[in-house]
Design an enzyme around this catalytic site. Structure first.
Site, PDB file in Angstrom:
ATOM      1  N   GLN A   1       0.866  -1.194   0.000  1.00 29.68           N
ATOM      2  CA  GLN A   1       0.000   0.000   0.000  1.00 29.68           C
ATOM      3  C   GLN A   1       0.894   1.231   0.000  1.00 29.68           C
ATOM      4  OE1 GLN A   1      -2.978   1.745   1.396  1.00 29.68           O
ATOM      5  NE2 GLN A   1      -1.614   3.397   1.997  1.00 29.68           N
TER       6      GLN A   1
ATOM      7  N   HIS B   1      11.860   1.240  -2.392  1.00 25.17           N
ATOM      8  CA  HIS B   1      10.558   0.561  -2.321  1.00 25.17           C
ATOM      9  C   HIS B   1      10.512  -0.630  -3.263  1.00 25.17           C
ATOM     10  CE1 HIS B   1       9.743   4.888  -1.491  1.00 25.17           C
ATOM     11  NE2 HIS B   1       9.227   4.347  -0.412  1.00 25.17           N
TER      12      HIS B   1
ATOM     13  N   ARG C   1       6.147   0.276  10.741  1.00 25.24           N
ATOM     14  CA  ARG C   1       5.844   0.721  12.111  1.00 25.24           C
ATOM     15  C   ARG C   1       4.921   1.928  12.098  1.00 25.24           C
ATOM     16  NH1 ARG C   1      12.081   0.483  14.152  1.00 25.24           N
ATOM     17  NH2 ARG C   1      12.186  -1.772  14.278  1.00 25.24           N
TER      18      ARG C   1
ATOM     19  N   ALA D   1     -11.230  41.648   3.136  1.00 23.13           N
ATOM     20  CA  ALA D   1     -11.121  40.322   3.774  1.00 23.13           C
ATOM     21  C   ALA D   1     -10.932  40.437   5.283  1.00 23.13           C
ATOM     22  CB  ALA D   1      -9.989  39.510   3.143  1.00 23.13           C
TER      23      ALA D   1
HETATM   24  S1  PPS Z   1     -14.891  42.435   1.702  1.00 24.07           S
HETATM   25  O1  PPS Z   1     -15.199  42.729   3.125  1.00 24.07           O
HETATM   26  O2  PPS Z   1     -13.543  41.919   1.578  1.00 24.07           O
HETATM   27  O3  PPS Z   1     -15.898  41.565   1.095  1.00 24.07           O
HETATM   28  O4  PPS Z   1     -14.949  43.841   0.970  1.00 24.07           O
HETATM   29  P1  PPS Z   1     -14.461  44.161  -0.532  1.00 24.07           P
HETATM   30  O5  PPS Z   1     -15.035  43.206  -1.484  1.00 24.07           O
HETATM   31  O6  PPS Z   1     -12.998  44.343  -0.545  1.00 24.07           O
HETATM   32  O7  PPS Z   1     -15.157  45.546  -0.808  1.00 24.07           O
HETATM   33  C1  PPS Z   1     -14.706  46.681  -0.170  1.00 24.07           C
HETATM   34  C2  PPS Z   1     -14.992  47.928  -1.004  1.00 24.07           C
HETATM   35  O8  PPS Z   1     -16.390  48.185  -0.994  1.00 24.07           O
HETATM   36  C3  PPS Z   1     -16.668  49.525  -0.607  1.00 24.07           C
HETATM   37  N1  PPS Z   1     -17.645  49.441   0.494  1.00 24.07           N
HETATM   38  C4  PPS Z   1     -17.447  48.987   1.752  1.00 24.07           C
HETATM   39  N2  PPS Z   1     -16.346  48.557   2.407  1.00 24.07           N
HETATM   40  C5  PPS Z   1     -16.481  48.132   3.688  1.00 24.07           C
HETATM   41  N3  PPS Z   1     -17.635  48.127   4.346  1.00 24.07           N
HETATM   42  C6  PPS Z   1     -18.781  48.557   3.739  1.00 24.07           C
HETATM   43  N4  PPS Z   1     -19.930  48.525   4.404  1.00 24.07           N
HETATM   44  C7  PPS Z   1     -18.702  49.010   2.394  1.00 24.07           C
HETATM   45  N5  PPS Z   1     -19.608  49.475   1.514  1.00 24.07           N
HETATM   46  C8  PPS Z   1     -18.941  49.732   0.375  1.00 24.07           C
HETATM   47  C9  PPS Z   1     -15.361  50.158  -0.292  1.00 24.07           C
HETATM   48  O9  PPS Z   1     -15.147  51.068  -1.344  1.00 24.07           O
HETATM   49  C10 PPS Z   1     -14.301  49.084  -0.359  1.00 24.07           C
HETATM   50  O10 PPS Z   1     -13.254  49.423  -1.260  1.00 24.07           O
HETATM   51  P2  PPS Z   1     -11.702  49.583  -0.834  1.00 24.07           P
HETATM   52  O11 PPS Z   1     -10.943  49.401  -2.100  1.00 24.07           O
HETATM   53  O12 PPS Z   1     -11.373  48.545   0.188  1.00 24.07           O
HETATM   54  O13 PPS Z   1     -11.621  50.967  -0.308  1.00 24.07           O
END
Ligand code: PPS
Length: 571
Positions: free
Chosen positions: A195, A204, A290, A476
């Site tokens: 296996q 092997h 083992r 994120a």
């Molecule tokens: S996430 O949390 O990772 O899903 O967000 P993301 O897809 O990066 O989207 C962030 C961009 O959407 C705009 N935006 C907001 N951001 C945060 N919170 C709320 N409620 C929200 N509404 C709109 C914002 O322009 C972010 O763009 P970036 O480029 O980060 O400034």
């Protein structure tokens, strides 16, 4: 026990007529889409590989297996084979319900008559089956149990309608009864099974050849191609390697067959389980080491199982398993005699050569020489094809940080710099752009943000796997989701997390899009940093703060990191 049993073993398939009638009925039954692991389990249930099981374990059998390694009737069976489902699916299912089991394309493979439904004690299962006293996510099966498996288990007998179709290496996949028939036809009375979940090298080949010779038996290389340990060499590459090694054995005495098993890496219990499965596949002898099916080290760096346990446990149950254990001899290369010999038979004073798994991976990664005494040129060629030097592999750069922290600007600069260098295609998955094209229906609730990030992760992992560079730049905000993306990407290449750590005050002071003002006024709800959380990465590959540095400098820091990781070569 020493002569192969050629009589067919029971399968769970119903007759073609019954299958066609049942399939019509199954269209109206609740449907469960099998996970990859469940699909592997079902295949071996249906084709007799898991004989004497007649379906997924009932609660009584499960408890007995977890505690005593036996079914409720006393039969030796070390592994819980359970159908784990989500709470929402389980809600509508009661004992007496028939459910249709479908593969990932929706094909109905089997019908299960549910007799039992229960919520398992997963902690107990983890401790008893996968390593006493441990509840450690470094163990792949414990991780699966806690993070992937559904909360509810269903048990009951299975009626097989049709086997799952595999399009790869079809000629090398055999059911237990196909093998039994083949051994009968060829007159193979003794069959030693080896296996493996790794490519075979010269050591092997020597050890398996010796094992078969000593037992005066034929040899079957029986590698697992279902699910092995995360991070293993993919089965496509491995099977090409096995086929190359097969040419090195005497053709009339050795065969290769693929086993669609989902391994659990459960060490000693797994060895016993593998033995039973091989008995069902017509084996008389089984090579056990083992550390058979060992999961590696736990998160404290200690072995999960004692080093002698797999052989000890196997030997203890040898009669019930029904195959004889053959010792996995650790073979090493003796330079003076230019041959492989068992490590425990070598006198002092000779030069012993060996290359560990880690060293082999390093040599492959860095394009270094792999000596002829270690492996076969055909095998090395396949492995090199599969693992080009890091500077030619795909990878993902994942920026995370608050809105306005500078993620998109650095990501754009990085993209242009990487394109200038050339060599690999570069894709930018910017937060705003993704939300326009890929996630336009999503808002900013936790649930929607998770879906959004997982979509980005999926696309990035596909790009990475296929040798490209993906640059992602979403906020994120959640650690767990970022970890999930990392896992997805790392299956196919490197994941480089960059925390753009520009403080909230600075982002708000810049307020490039005017969103912070609206958020403060309550006109945008759930705004990250203001009215929604941002969980800071604890150990990103790199952290940059754009308060006092310009974009060019920040992008250059990322390039230096990529170079340090061997992903690009700066001139
Ligand atoms: S996430 O949390 O990772 O899903 O967000 P993301 O897809 O990066 O989207 C962030 C961009 O959407 C705009 N935006 C907001 N951001 C945060 N919170 C709320 N409620 C929200 N509404 C709109 C914002 O322009 C972010 O763009 P970036 O480029 O980060 O400034």
């Amino acid at each position: 026990m020493t002569a192969a049993n050629h009589t067919p073993i029971p399968e769970l398939f119903v007759s073609p007529e019954a299958a066609s009638a049942l399939k019509d009925e199954a269209g109206n039954m609740p449907s469960w889409d099998l996970t990859q692991r469940q699909a592997c389990d079902l295949e071996l249930l249906m084709n007799g590989g898991f004989n004497p099981l007649k379906g997924f374990l009932t609660e009584a059998d499960y408890n007995s297996v977890v505690n005593d390694m036996r079914l409720a009737d006393g039969t030796l069976w070390p592994m819980p084979i359970t159908l784990d489902v989500s709470e929402s699916f389980a809600e509508g299912i009661e004992p007496g319900t028939d459910i249709a089991l479908r593969d990932q394309e929706g094909v109905i493979l089997a019908v299960m008559s549910v007799t039992d439904k229960w919520i398992p004690n997963k902690k107990l299962e983890a401790e008893r089956v996968f390593g006493a006293g441990h509840d450690d996510l470094a163990h792949p099966a414990i991780n699966y149990l806690h993070n992937s498996a559904g909360k509810v288990y269903l048990g009951g007998p299975v009626k097989g309608l049709q086997p799952q179709i595999h399009y790869d290496f079809r000629g090398r996949r055999n059911t237990p009864n196909e093998l039994r028939a083949m051994f009968k036809k060829l007159g193979w009375r003794k069959v030693v099974v080896f296996q493996t979940r790794n490519p075979l090298h010269r050591a092997h080949q020597e050890l398996t050849f010796r094992a078969a010779r000593e037992a005066q038996a034929n040899l079957m290389i029986h590698p697992v191609v279902g699910m092995t340990k995360p991070g293993d060499v993919d089965h496509f590459t491995r099977v090409r390697c096995y086929e190359a090694v097969l040419d090195k054995y005497p053709q009339a005495t050795t065969t290769l067959s693929l086993l669609n098993l989902a391994m659990r890496m459960a060490g000693p219990r797994e060895a016993v389980w593998h033995g039973i499965i091989r008995r069902n596949h017509g084996a008389t002898h089984f090579i056990v080491g083992r550390d058979h099916a060992g999961p590696g080290k736990n998160s404290q760096g200690v072995d999960f199982y004692g080093p002698y346990d797999a052989q000890e446990l196997f030997r203890k149950h040898e009669d019930e398993i029904g195959v004889k254990m053959v010792d996995f001899k650790h073979m090493v290369y003796v330079q003076e005699r230019a041959q492989y010999e068992p490590a425990d038979e070598i006198e002092e004073g000779v030069t012993v050569l060996n290359i560990s798994g880690t060293e082999l991976r390093r040599r492959l990664r860095e394009g270094l020489e792999i000596p002829e005494w270690f492996s076969f040129p055909e095998v090395v060629k396949e492995l090199r094809r599969n693992s080009p030097p890091r500077a030619q592999q795909g990878f993902t750069v994942f920026f995370t940080g608050l809105s306005g922290s500078g993620k998109s600007t650095i990501a754009n600069a990085l993209m242009v710099k990487l394109m200038e260098m050339g060599g690999r295609p570069v894709t930018l998955l910017d937060g705003d752009v993704v939300r326009k094209h890929l996630s336009s229906e999503l808002g900013f609730s936790k649930e929607h943000r998770d879906i959004n990030i997982k979509r980005i992760g999926y696309v990035a992992s596909e790009i990475t796997k296929n040798g490209g560079i993906a640059i992602c730049a979403p906020i994120a905000p959640y650690t767990a989701t970022r970890r999930a993306v990392r896992e997805m990407v790392e299956a196919g290449g490197a994941f480089v997390e960059i925390h753009v750590a520009t403080p909230l005050e600075e982002c708000e002071r810049r307020d490039r899009k005017g969103l912070y003002k609206l958020a403060r006024e309550g006109k945008i709800k759930e705004f990250t940093g203001i009215s929604d959380p941002y969980e800071e990465p604890k150990a990103p590959e790199l952290r940059v703060d754009t308060t006092d540095i310009d974009v060019d400098n920040a992008a250059h820091q990322v390039l230096l990191k990529l170079e340090q990781m061997g992903l690009i070569g700066l001139r």
